[in-house]
Design an enzyme around this catalytic site. Sequence first.
Site, short mmCIF file in Angstrom:
data_model
loop_
_atom_site.label_atom_id
_atom_site.label_comp_id
_atom_site.label_asym_id
_atom_site.label_seq_id
_atom_site.Cartn_x
_atom_site.Cartn_y
_atom_site.Cartn_z
N ARG A 59 6.57 -6.95 8.12
CA ARG A 59 5.52 -7.92 7.75
C ARG A 59 4.25 -7.46 8.46
NH1 ARG A 59 1.80 -10.96 7.10
NH2 ARG A 59 1.86 -13.16 6.59
N GLU A 96 0.30 -14.81 -2.41
CA GLU A 96 1.70 -14.83 -2.83
C GLU A 96 1.83 -14.23 -4.23
OE1 GLU A 96 4.30 -15.80 -0.93
OE2 GLU A 96 2.89 -16.17 0.70
N ARG A 147 12.01 -10.06 9.74
CA ARG A 147 11.09 -8.94 9.50
C ARG A 147 10.38 -8.58 10.80
NH1 ARG A 147 7.66 -11.81 4.81
NH2 ARG A 147 7.47 -13.21 6.58
#
Length: 175
Positions: free
Chosen positions: A47, A55, A89
């Site tokens: 990330r 998004e 992540r």
Amino acid sequence: MIWKCLILSLLLIQTAYAEILSGRVVGVTDGDTITVLDDSYTTHKIRLGGIDAPEKKQAFGNVAKQSLSDLVFNHQVDVEWHKQDRYGRKVAKVWLNDTDINLEQVKRGMAWYYKKYKGELEQTDRIQYIQAQIEAERQQLGLWLDANPIPPWDFRKQSRSVRVPSSISTNRTSY
């Protein structure tokens, strides 16, 4: 006074400490998430820290993903990470040669500087990311073409509230 100095020192050590992972980018999930394959053939979800991209189902979501893909897909990168998020992540700064990819996404107007997590960034990165966002806005690059772009954190909030209609009661009757 000594306690304040000690706490400040520990905080500086924590932000300065980072692990480095190198590998080839084998996947791009969206405008701020990639998958890296290291030399031992282990995949790592990454990330991009300090930024937040639209998004997938949001305006410019696919464009931001394509931008990140154009930058790093199938390239060897260095990942400077300092923590894992709640999804497992690694939160990181991604380097392609001498290019800070996180910063590049903001410069292109493909992501916001993510103020909520500013404490995780070094001061110089914060300044660069803010300046890059201001410049992208000024030039109306990427998502800044939209007169009123919705930040991803607000979009996610709206999406969650749509999933559970307010007209449906969650109270259960006891018998």
